[in-house]
Design a protein around this motif. Structure first.
Motif, PDB file in Angstrom:
ATOM      1  N   ALA A   1      48.054  37.265  36.171  1.00  0.00           N
ATOM      2  CA  ALA A   1      48.397  37.302  34.741  1.00  0.00           C
ATOM      3  C   ALA A   1      48.612  35.889  34.204  1.00  0.00           C
ATOM      4  O   ALA A   1      48.211  35.570  33.084  1.00  0.00           O
ATOM      5  CB  ALA A   1      49.647  38.150  34.529  1.00  0.00           C
ATOM      6  N   ALA A   2      49.244  35.025  35.015  1.00  0.00           N
ATOM      7  CA  ALA A   2      49.453  33.641  34.603  1.00  0.00           C
ATOM      8  C   ALA A   2      48.117  32.900  34.484  1.00  0.00           C
ATOM      9  O   ALA A   2      47.913  32.103  33.566  1.00  0.00           O
ATOM     10  CB  ALA A   2      50.368  32.927  35.599  1.00  0.00           C
ATOM     11  N   ASP A   3      47.209  33.166  35.408  1.00  0.00           N
ATOM     12  CA  ASP A   3      45.876  32.551  35.347  1.00  0.00           C
ATOM     13  C   ASP A   3      45.135  33.008  34.091  1.00  0.00           C
ATOM     14  O   ASP A   3      44.471  32.209  33.418  1.00  0.00           O
ATOM     15  CB  ASP A   3      45.076  32.914  36.599  1.00  0.00           C
ATOM     16  CG  ASP A   3      43.703  32.278  36.619  1.00  0.00           C
ATOM     17  OD1 ASP A   3      43.627  31.033  36.573  1.00  0.00           O
ATOM     18  OD2 ASP A   3      42.698  33.019  36.675  1.00  0.00           O
ATOM     19  N   LEU A   4      45.275  34.293  33.757  1.00  0.00           N
ATOM     20  CA  LEU A   4      44.651  34.823  32.541  1.00  0.00           C
ATOM     21  C   LEU A   4      45.227  34.145  31.307  1.00  0.00           C
ATOM     22  O   LEU A   4      44.484  33.769  30.388  1.00  0.00           O
ATOM     23  CB  LEU A   4      44.878  36.338  32.469  1.00  0.00           C
ATOM     24  CG  LEU A   4      44.384  37.037  31.193  1.00  0.00           C
ATOM     25  CD1 LEU A   4      42.867  36.963  31.086  1.00  0.00           C
ATOM     26  CD2 LEU A   4      44.849  38.491  31.182  1.00  0.00           C
TER      27      LEU A   4
ATOM     28  N   THR B   1      42.821  41.399  33.263  1.00  0.00           N
ATOM     29  CA  THR B   1      42.110  41.197  32.003  1.00  0.00           C
ATOM     30  C   THR B   1      43.066  41.388  30.832  1.00  0.00           C
ATOM     31  O   THR B   1      44.227  41.753  31.006  1.00  0.00           O
ATOM     32  CB  THR B   1      40.934  42.181  31.855  1.00  0.00           C
ATOM     33  OG1 THR B   1      41.458  43.517  31.717  1.00  0.00           O
ATOM     34  CG2 THR B   1      39.998  42.108  33.053  1.00  0.00           C
ATOM     35  N   LEU B   2      42.562  41.154  29.634  1.00  0.00           N
ATOM     36  CA  LEU B   2      43.378  41.336  28.435  1.00  0.00           C
ATOM     37  C   LEU B   2      43.766  42.800  28.246  1.00  0.00           C
ATOM     38  O   LEU B   2      44.774  43.097  27.597  1.00  0.00           O
ATOM     39  CB  LEU B   2      42.613  40.835  27.199  1.00  0.00           C
ATOM     40  CG  LEU B   2      42.316  39.331  27.162  1.00  0.00           C
ATOM     41  CD1 LEU B   2      41.434  39.002  25.973  1.00  0.00           C
ATOM     42  CD2 LEU B   2      43.596  38.519  27.115  1.00  0.00           C
ATOM     43  N   ASP B   3      42.993  43.716  28.799  1.00  0.00           N
ATOM     44  CA  ASP B   3      43.261  45.143  28.640  1.00  0.00           C
ATOM     45  C   ASP B   3      44.080  45.725  29.781  1.00  0.00           C
ATOM     46  O   ASP B   3      44.863  46.659  29.575  1.00  0.00           O
ATOM     47  CB  ASP B   3      41.943  45.928  28.533  1.00  0.00           C
ATOM     48  CG  ASP B   3      41.148  45.556  27.292  1.00  0.00           C
ATOM     49  OD1 ASP B   3      41.775  45.332  26.244  1.00  0.00           O
ATOM     50  OD2 ASP B   3      39.918  45.493  27.385  1.00  0.00           O
ATOM     51  N   GLN B   4      43.898  45.196  30.984  1.00  0.00           N
ATOM     52  CA  GLN B   4      44.541  45.754  32.171  1.00  0.00           C
ATOM     53  C   GLN B   4      45.150  44.641  33.018  1.00  0.00           C
ATOM     54  O   GLN B   4      44.442  43.712  33.412  1.00  0.00           O
ATOM     55  CB  GLN B   4      43.536  46.545  33.012  1.00  0.00           C
ATOM     56  CG  GLN B   4      42.984  47.793  32.350  1.00  0.00           C
ATOM     57  CD  GLN B   4      44.009  48.918  32.292  1.00  0.00           C
ATOM     58  OE1 GLN B   4      45.028  48.890  32.976  1.00  0.00           O
ATOM     59  NE2 GLN B   4      43.734  49.922  31.471  1.00  0.00           N
TER      60      GLN B   4
END
Length: 269
Positions: free
Chosen positions: A207-210, A173-176
């Motif tokens: 992270a890349a998918d996010l 997620t954006l936070d973790q």
């Protein structure tokens, strides 16, 4: 647990079987010690998750304090003033009015001598549209900040990835960077070292998918530009800036040539 540079934290679980190194802005690294492969899959997945979250929180806590930012109210007031000046005055006057508002008279640069004719500087309509959109967005966030709930609340994006063997799944997620981990019963068969590599690579893929989902999230929030858009615009502006410098140098060379001809033969030259 070991000390690291600001924005980086390496944390080992109390049992010593899981170590997660978090560097803010980069995917985390997961390492497993011998014995981790003997844990139940769900227990190991939970341990990796909790260790990663704790490492991220520690890295954030130790990171340098960000520079003080203006409040939303101050930002709205400044953008509104800039918009009004641009609407009511030419660009040069509007910029001088904003400059005067931020610096005392004694600190302002002296007017430059040279060409004093009328300027043709105009803002692209997209600039005014962006300013207007920013003001509306700030006004909206001032009354209903993201994360406060409500019927119009936009769900934050979640990145998700599964390794090729389908033994590891990680969500980000954006936070973790690691917010959840799933391990199949076969995951531990490759040994702790190889499984640590699989966890690290799958976390990077999550992270890349996010990152690929962020632009849509910001669009849904009403923000006209996402991180990728800003990067592309910055690259384009940099290229345009380089071209503008070349154009100015070319114009300057032409001016010098015209002056030389004029000095040598007057208008007929």
């Amino acid at each position: 647990m070991s000390e690291n540079t600001p924005g980086e934290r390496s944390l080992t679980s109390a049992c010593g079987r899981v170590t997660v190194t978090v560097t803010l802005g980069a995917p985390p690294k997961v390492e497993l010690s011998p014995g981790a492969e003997r844990m139940f899959s769900q227990d190991l997945a939970d341990l990796v998750t909790h260790t990663a979250i704790a490492a991220t929180d520690a890295a954030l806590a130790e990171a340098p304090e960000p520079a003080a930012a203006p409040s939303i109210e101050d930002s709205i007031a400044e953008l509104t003033g800039l918009r009004d000046d641009l609407q009511q005055h030419d660009l040069a006057t509007a910029l001088e009015r904003r400059r005067s508002a931020f610096s005392p008279a004694e600190d302002r640069p002296a007017p430059q001598e040279g060409f004093t004719g009328p300027t043709k500087l105009e803002l692209h309509p997209a600039v005014m549209e962006t300013i207007e959109a920013s003001i509306k967005l700030l006004e909206r966030f001032n009354t209903a900040p993201p994360g406060g709930g409500g019927k119009d609340e936009v769900e934050p994006p979640v990145g998700k990835a599964t390794n090729e063997a389908r033994t590891v799944t990680i969500e980000s997620t954006l936070d973790q960077p690691i917010v959840s981990v799933w391990l199949s019963k076969r995951a531990s068969e490759i040994g702790p070292k190889a499984l640590g590599v699989e966890l690290t690579e799958t976390a990077a893929a999550a992270a890349a998918d996010l990152a690929g989902k962020q632009n849509g999230y910001f669009t849904d929030l009403g923000i006209p530009l996402g991180p990728d858009d800003i990067g592309l615009i910055a690259d384009e502006n940099r290229a345009r800036g380089d071209q503008a410098i070349e154009d100015i140098e070319h114009i300057d060379r032409q001016r010098e040539e015209l002056e030389r001809r004029f000095n040598e033969g007057g208008f007929r030259a």
